[in-house]
Design an enzyme around this catalytic site. Structure first.
Site, PDB file in Angstrom:
ATOM      1  N   ARG A 106       0.894  -1.222   0.066  1.00  0.00           N
ATOM      2  CA  ARG A 106       0.185  -0.174  -0.144  1.00  0.00           C
ATOM      3  C   ARG A 106       0.861   1.159   0.000  1.00  0.00           C
ATOM      4  O   ARG A 106       1.795   1.438   0.804  1.00  0.00           O
ATOM      5  CB  ARG A 106      -0.733   0.139   1.303  1.00  0.00           C
ATOM      6  CG  ARG A 106      -1.721   1.164   1.410  1.00  0.00           C
ATOM      7  CD  ARG A 106      -3.124   0.745   2.272  1.00  0.00           C
ATOM      8  NE  ARG A 106      -2.595   0.573   3.847  1.00  0.00           N
ATOM      9  CZ  ARG A 106      -3.495   0.763   4.569  1.00  0.00           C
ATOM     10  NH1 ARG A 106      -4.900   0.898   4.490  1.00  0.00           N
ATOM     11  NH2 ARG A 106      -2.952   0.657   6.101  1.00  0.00           N
ATOM     12  N   THR A 110      -0.880   7.536  -0.691  1.00  0.00           N
ATOM     13  CA  THR A 110      -2.232   7.573  -1.529  1.00  0.00           C
ATOM     14  C   THR A 110      -3.307   6.500  -1.251  1.00  0.00           C
ATOM     15  O   THR A 110      -4.428   6.441  -1.527  1.00  0.00           O
ATOM     16  CB  THR A 110      -1.848   7.283  -3.201  1.00  0.00           C
ATOM     17  OG1 THR A 110      -1.307   5.950  -3.212  1.00  0.00           O
ATOM     18  CG2 THR A 110      -0.990   8.466  -3.883  1.00  0.00           C
ATOM     19  N   ASP A 207      -1.024  -3.480  12.115  1.00  0.00           N
ATOM     20  CA  ASP A 207      -0.526  -4.025  10.872  1.00  0.00           C
ATOM     21  C   ASP A 207      -0.499  -5.557  11.067  1.00  0.00           C
ATOM     22  O   ASP A 207       0.427  -5.864  11.691  1.00  0.00           O
ATOM     23  CB  ASP A 207       0.858  -3.421  10.542  1.00  0.00           C
ATOM     24  CG  ASP A 207       1.111  -3.727   9.161  1.00  0.00           C
ATOM     25  OD1 ASP A 207       1.376  -2.748   8.406  1.00  0.00           O
ATOM     26  OD2 ASP A 207       1.535  -4.871   8.892  1.00  0.00           O
ATOM     27  N   ASP A 210       3.085  -6.886   9.793  1.00  0.00           N
ATOM     28  CA  ASP A 210       4.230  -6.616  10.801  1.00  0.00           C
ATOM     29  C   ASP A 210       4.056  -7.605  12.013  1.00  0.00           C
ATOM     30  O   ASP A 210       5.031  -8.264  12.661  1.00  0.00           O
ATOM     31  CB  ASP A 210       4.262  -5.195  11.255  1.00  0.00           C
ATOM     32  CG  ASP A 210       4.673  -4.277  10.305  1.00  0.00           C
ATOM     33  OD1 ASP A 210       5.563  -4.925   9.287  1.00  0.00           O
ATOM     34  OD2 ASP A 210       4.629  -3.103  10.354  1.00  0.00           O
TER      35      ASP A 210
END
Ligand code: URA
Length: 218
Positions: A106, A110, A207, A210
């Site tokens: 990602r 944006t 996340d 992660d």
């Protein structure tokens, strides 16, 4: 919300969701609970796979039995990296499936997906006889999911043979997919409150990649 969105209600989903939400769970505990959730979701996602009757001989006698029909090829398509948590569980319970990884990260500015890997063939010879399960534990903005779904549709996979499987979803991602693909089946364990300004699911779990691969900075 359309009837094509299934929220899997099960005490073991709730239990394992509470584990993966906990910021103090180590990556081993996180991974194990993700896998347990993935197994439950894949069972739900695959519950309509067609069967074929055949004859089997037990040590006692011959009888009729059912196996998964070979009329369809089954593909699990994990969106890298976090989708691996689901595809590992999926491959254990559907060992003959093909695992076709798609990689997108990602863009943090944006929030748009940037492709870096695509293990799907250039051309499927019989796309109408393929069932594809796209796997990403986090359906957040829906942008990566949208890109992956579009890829398979472009290669001739029928919408009726596509399923998107996520563990946690945001209303924003669900809304994007149901608006653009109203016939897409979505299987998830929970729809959370919203996305935050960085595109993370709230309350979510942080996340997923992660936490799975222990790559976050403390
Ligand atoms: N991806 C994640 O890993 N977590 C989120 O909350 C959103 C996207």
């Amino acid at each position: 919300m359309t009837n094509n969105v299934t929220i899997v209600n099960h005490p073991l989903c709730e239990h394992n969701l509470s584990v993966i939400r906990d910021k103090d769970i180590n990556s081993d505990g996180f991974k194990n609970s993700m896998k347990r959730l993935a197994t439950i979701l894949i069972l739900e996602a695959t519950k309509n796979l067609p069967l074929k009757e055949y004859s089997v001989t037990t040590p006692i006698k011959t009888c009729r039995a059912n196996k998964i029909s070979d009329e369809y090829k089954i593909i699990f398509a994990p969106i890298l990296r976090a989708g691996l948590a689901i595809s590992e569980a999926a491959a254990e319970i559907v060992p003959d499936a093909s695992i076709q990884h798609v990689g997108m990260y990602r863009d943090e500015t944006t929030l748009e997906p940037v492709w870096y890997y695509d293990k799907t063939p250039v051309h499927y010879s019989d796309p109408e006889h393929i069932k594809v399960f796209i796997l990403d534990p986090m359906l957040a903005t829906g942008n990566s999911a949208h890109a992956a779904i579009s890829l398979f549709l472009k290669k001739g996979i029928l919408m009726e043979n596509l399923v998107f499987v996520s563990i946690l979803s945001a209303p924003e991602g669900i809304n994007l997919l149901t608006k653009d693909f109203p016939d897409l089946k979505i299987i998830t364990a929970k729809i959370d409150e919203r996305l935050n300004e960085r595109g993370y699911i709230v309350p979510g779990l942080g996340d997923a990649g992660d936490r799975l691969f222990n790559t976050f900075e403390k």
